[in-house]
Design an enzyme around this catalytic site. Structure first.
Site: not given
Length: 257
Positions: A120-124
């Site tokens: 999952l990306d950093y902000d998800s």
């Protein structure tokens, strides 16, 4: 058609090593010992590709492959699979040279050689699966199987149901090609934002954010709630749980194991 369990296996059965097959099946969650015995005598169980119908057969769960109704049973007692709820601003990696917060900071060093299946990306936020079962990991991440993933996305602006349906029916053109959603439904909306549930198979990088950004609805918050048959459920942010045998079997079946 599998062969009847061969005489060549008898030496292993008779030397007292291993575990009785019906006991192993019971431990794997297939019901009582009696029910598992019936599964064996009904011809539903294979060991290393050979049909087993004789009670008392012993197997080595670390070395041998057992299938029930064609589906492989994950037997290695050292294998563990986790469902983890990743918070925002946590890297989907086990180590970071810059010292940022990673998945290892959540699971620690309790499990040997455990690794995440996908990112999952950093902000998800939301569900990440982790395992030390290399074969399971390879299958879950392989594009061939395209495991279905479910997200709840909070979007900037008011989006209509017509746009949702268009994303399913025709999709949208991105820099790396066309992409369609398997499902899109609006959970809530007002003048300023829209909350949608989306389902898709693609594992492309930041795919949900790119889809909605391309049509003018930037993602404010993104939470993954399900991967294949595994649901995030009530796992608290920054916590994890061990998957049950039934869940691991369901996930294995989903990816052809």
């Amino acid at each position: 058609m599998p062969h009847i369990y061969s005489q060549a296996r008898k030496q292993y059965e008779n030397d007292g090593d291993g575990i009785r097959l019906q006991k192993l099946l019971a431990q794997a969650g297939f019901g009582s010992r009696r029910k598992c015995e019936e599964m064996i005598t009904d011809g539903r169980v294979e060991v290393d590709g050979e049909l087993v119908t004789e009670l008392g057969t012993r197997v080595d769960p670390k070395r041998q492959q057992v299938r029930v109704d064609g589906s492989r049973i994950r037997l290695n007692p050292r294998h563990i699979t986790l469902a983890l709820n990743k918070p925002r601003k946590v890297l989907s990696t086990m180590d970071d040279p810059k010292g940022r917060y990673t998945l290892r900071d959540i699971v620690g060093d309790k499990y040997e050689r455990i690794f995440h299946m996908g990112r999952l990306d950093y902000d998800s936020e939301g569900l990440i699966l982790m395992t030390n079962d290399g074969e399971l990991s390879q299958h879950v991440m392989h594009p061939k199987y395209e495991v279905e993933k479910t997200y709840i996305a909070t979007l900037e602006g008011h989006m209509s149901g017509t746009v949702c349906r268009r994303l399913v029916r025709t999709g949208v053109q991105l820099d790396d090609g066309w992409i369609k959603l398997d499902h899109c439904s609006i959970i809530d909306s007002n003048r300023d934002q829209t909350i949608v549930k989306v389902v898709l198979h693609s594992g492309r990088n930041r795919i949900v954010r790119r889809i909605f950004g391309a049509i003018g609805f930037p993602v404010k918050r993104l939470v993954r709630t399900q991967i294949g048959p595994i649901k995030l459920g009530d796992i608290k942010s920054g916590s994890y749980r061990v998957l049950s045998q039934d869940e691991v079997r369901a996930l294995s079946k989903e990816v052809g194991l």
